[in-house]
Write an enzyme that holds these catalytic residues in place. Sequence first.
Site, PDB file in Angstrom:
ATOM      1  N   HIS A   1       0.806  -1.223   0.000  1.00 39.34           N
ATOM      2  CA  HIS A   1       0.000   0.000   0.000  1.00 39.34           C
ATOM      3  C   HIS A   1       0.842   1.278   0.000  1.00 39.34           C
ATOM      4  O   HIS A   1       0.279   2.368  -0.095  1.00 39.34           O
ATOM      5  CB  HIS A   1      -0.941   0.010   1.212  1.00 39.34           C
ATOM      6  CG  HIS A   1      -2.066  -0.956   1.102  1.00 39.34           C
ATOM      7  ND1 HIS A   1      -1.969  -2.269   1.515  1.00 39.34           N
ATOM      8  CD2 HIS A   1      -3.324  -0.827   0.613  1.00 39.34           C
ATOM      9  CE1 HIS A   1      -3.117  -2.890   1.305  1.00 39.34           C
ATOM     10  NE2 HIS A   1      -3.964  -2.045   0.762  1.00 39.34           N
TER      11      HIS A   1
ATOM     12  N   HIS B   1      -2.670  -5.587  -6.123  1.00 42.53           N
ATOM     13  CA  HIS B   1      -2.889  -6.796  -5.332  1.00 42.53           C
ATOM     14  C   HIS B   1      -4.375  -7.146  -5.285  1.00 42.53           C
ATOM     15  O   HIS B   1      -5.239  -6.334  -5.600  1.00 42.53           O
ATOM     16  CB  HIS B   1      -2.346  -6.611  -3.912  1.00 42.53           C
ATOM     17  CG  HIS B   1      -2.945  -5.447  -3.179  1.00 42.53           C
ATOM     18  ND1 HIS B   1      -2.464  -4.163  -3.287  1.00 42.53           N
ATOM     19  CD2 HIS B   1      -3.998  -5.361  -2.327  1.00 42.53           C
ATOM     20  CE1 HIS B   1      -3.175  -3.351  -2.538  1.00 42.53           C
ATOM     21  NE2 HIS B   1      -4.124  -4.054  -1.952  1.00 42.53           N
TER      22      HIS B   1
ATOM     23  N   CYS C   1     -14.511  -5.253   3.816  1.00 42.26           N
ATOM     24  CA  CYS C   1     -13.545  -5.340   2.733  1.00 42.26           C
ATOM     25  C   CYS C   1     -12.225  -5.850   3.301  1.00 42.26           C
ATOM     26  O   CYS C   1     -12.023  -5.877   4.515  1.00 42.26           O
ATOM     27  CB  CYS C   1     -13.354  -3.999   2.033  1.00 42.26           C
ATOM     28  SG  CYS C   1     -12.840  -2.665   3.118  1.00 42.26           S
TER      29      CYS C   1
ATOM     30  N   HIS D   1      -8.435  -8.367   2.144  1.00 39.03           N
ATOM     31  CA  HIS D   1      -7.554  -9.033   1.190  1.00 39.03           C
ATOM     32  C   HIS D   1      -7.515 -10.530   1.481  1.00 39.03           C
ATOM     33  O   HIS D   1      -7.342 -10.925   2.645  1.00 39.03           O
ATOM     34  CB  HIS D   1      -6.132  -8.487   1.312  1.00 39.03           C
ATOM     35  CG  HIS D   1      -6.059  -6.993   1.271  1.00 39.03           C
ATOM     36  ND1 HIS D   1      -6.137  -6.213   2.419  1.00 39.03           N
ATOM     37  CD2 HIS D   1      -5.937  -6.139   0.237  1.00 39.03           C
ATOM     38  CE1 HIS D   1      -6.048  -4.944   2.079  1.00 39.03           C
ATOM     39  NE2 HIS D   1      -5.935  -4.862   0.764  1.00 39.03           N
TER      40      HIS D   1
ATOM     41  N   GLU E   1     -15.072  -8.885  11.317  1.00 39.63           N
ATOM     42  CA  GLU E   1     -15.347  -7.478  11.554  1.00 39.63           C
ATOM     43  C   GLU E   1     -16.694  -7.249  12.221  1.00 39.63           C
ATOM     44  O   GLU E   1     -16.813  -6.401  13.114  1.00 39.63           O
ATOM     45  CB  GLU E   1     -15.291  -6.700  10.238  1.00 39.63           C
ATOM     46  CG  GLU E   1     -13.900  -6.631   9.620  1.00 39.63           C
ATOM     47  CD  GLU E   1     -13.862  -5.748   8.393  1.00 39.63           C
ATOM     48  OE1 GLU E   1     -14.869  -5.074   8.091  1.00 39.63           O
ATOM     49  OE2 GLU E   1     -12.807  -5.718   7.732  1.00 39.63           O
TER      50      GLU E   1
ATOM     51  N   TYR F   1      -8.760  -0.544  -9.610  1.00 41.48           N
ATOM     52  CA  TYR F   1      -8.666   0.889  -9.374  1.00 41.48           C
ATOM     53  C   TYR F   1      -7.337   1.260  -8.735  1.00 41.48           C
ATOM     54  O   TYR F   1      -6.610   0.408  -8.211  1.00 41.48           O
ATOM     55  CB  TYR F   1      -9.823   1.390  -8.506  1.00 41.48           C
ATOM     56  CG  TYR F   1     -10.028   0.622  -7.216  1.00 41.48           C
ATOM     57  CD1 TYR F   1      -9.235   0.847  -6.097  1.00 41.48           C
ATOM     58  CD2 TYR F   1     -11.037  -0.332  -7.122  1.00 41.48           C
ATOM     59  CE1 TYR F   1      -9.431   0.153  -4.923  1.00 41.48           C
ATOM     60  CE2 TYR F   1     -11.249  -1.031  -5.959  1.00 41.48           C
ATOM     61  CZ  TYR F   1     -10.449  -0.786  -4.852  1.00 41.48           C
ATOM     62  OH  TYR F   1     -10.643  -1.488  -3.695  1.00 41.48           O
TER      63      TYR F   1
ATOM     64  N   GLU G   1      -4.269   2.634  -2.779  1.00 45.02           N
ATOM     65  CA  GLU G   1      -5.070   1.435  -3.052  1.00 45.02           C
ATOM     66  C   GLU G   1      -4.921   1.071  -4.528  1.00 45.02           C
ATOM     67  O   GLU G   1      -5.616   1.614  -5.380  1.00 45.02           O
ATOM     68  CB  GLU G   1      -6.544   1.681  -2.715  1.00 45.02           C
ATOM     69  CG  GLU G   1      -6.825   1.865  -1.235  1.00 45.02           C
ATOM     70  CD  GLU G   1      -6.718   0.579  -0.450  1.00 45.02           C
ATOM     71  OE1 GLU G   1      -6.455  -0.478  -1.062  1.00 45.02           O
ATOM     72  OE2 GLU G   1      -6.902   0.623   0.769  1.00 45.02           O
TER      73      GLU G   1
ATOM     74  N   GLU H   1      -5.687  -1.910  -6.458  1.00 46.44           N
ATOM     75  CA  GLU H   1      -6.364  -3.167  -6.159  1.00 46.44           C
ATOM     76  C   GLU H   1      -7.122  -3.742  -7.352  1.00 46.44           C
ATOM     77  O   GLU H   1      -7.704  -3.002  -8.158  1.00 46.44           O
ATOM     78  CB  GLU H   1      -7.332  -2.975  -4.983  1.00 46.44           C
ATOM     79  CG  GLU H   1      -6.583  -2.669  -3.697  1.00 46.44           C
ATOM     80  CD  GLU H   1      -7.454  -2.704  -2.475  1.00 46.44           C
ATOM     81  OE1 GLU H   1      -6.929  -3.023  -1.394  1.00 46.44           O
ATOM     82  OE2 GLU H   1      -8.652  -2.396  -2.577  1.00 46.44           O
TER      83      GLU H   1
ATOM     84  N   TRP I   1     -12.267   4.359  -1.800  1.00 46.07           N
ATOM     85  CA  TRP I   1     -12.669   3.331  -2.757  1.00 46.07           C
ATOM     86  C   TRP I   1     -14.180   3.092  -2.781  1.00 46.07           C
ATOM     87  O   TRP I   1     -14.687   2.399  -3.658  1.00 46.07           O
ATOM     88  CB  TRP I   1     -11.968   1.997  -2.447  1.00 46.07           C
ATOM     89  CG  TRP I   1     -12.310   1.431  -1.101  1.00 46.07           C
ATOM     90  CD1 TRP I   1     -13.376   0.643  -0.767  1.00 46.07           C
ATOM     91  CD2 TRP I   1     -11.577   1.628   0.124  1.00 46.07           C
ATOM     92  NE1 TRP I   1     -13.365   0.336   0.574  1.00 46.07           N
ATOM     93  CE2 TRP I   1     -12.270   0.921   1.145  1.00 46.07           C
ATOM     94  CE3 TRP I   1     -10.404   2.318   0.453  1.00 46.07           C
ATOM     95  CZ2 TRP I   1     -11.820   0.892   2.466  1.00 46.07           C
ATOM     96  CZ3 TRP I   1      -9.960   2.286   1.772  1.00 46.07           C
ATOM     97  CH2 TRP I   1     -10.668   1.580   2.764  1.00 46.07           C
TER      98      TRP I   1
END
Length: 203
Positions: A47, A54, A89, A91, A109, A125, A136, A138, A181
């Site tokens: 990042h 990624h 959100c 990874h 979360e 993006y 970001e 991604e 995002w």
Amino acid sequence: MPITPANGQTTGTAAMTATDTADEPIMLELVDEDGRTIGTAEKLAAHQAPGQLHRAFSVFLFDEQGRLLLQRRALGKYHSPGVWSNTACGHPYPGEKPFAAAARRTAEELGIAPSLLGEAGTVRYNHPDPESGLVEQEYNHLFVGLVRDAPEPDPEEVGEYAFVTPDELARRHSEAPFSVWFMTVLDAARPAIRELTGTTTGW
């Protein structure tokens, strides 16, 4: 849009063994422009400007009234703290399927398991975050689904949550900070959201 029952029992070996500690940093999958895995990088390094492309995922869950579940990211998070964003959100761990990662992270979360969860395409993006200086870059896998249980958020991850209609979202978005995002992933997921909610307007 294929909808798959999600029972929360989707964590694999990678999810159970990887931890976010100084001794064992979280690793992300680096991908090419077509989403093919080409390597790995440590989460923070991926990042840092200019960013490394990624794999990521974004989840949009709706209640039975067709309201979207938003979360406000906890103030203690190193990236985009205190801003509103989509349901969840994150990874995938290297080798972890995006669907499994989406279900895992939603549970971590918000303490909930979607009753339905379906793929909603991908979006690529490049969004710098002006506050943190992080980037970001991604290749993001999108998921939409339904939730019936009340969230029980982890306070280290989520500061607060809200179920919103399209009008309420528009008002909140005009008044409060959102993740850089958010609108990109929401716009990309709209066709699947409209199919899920049975509407041609609003969402």
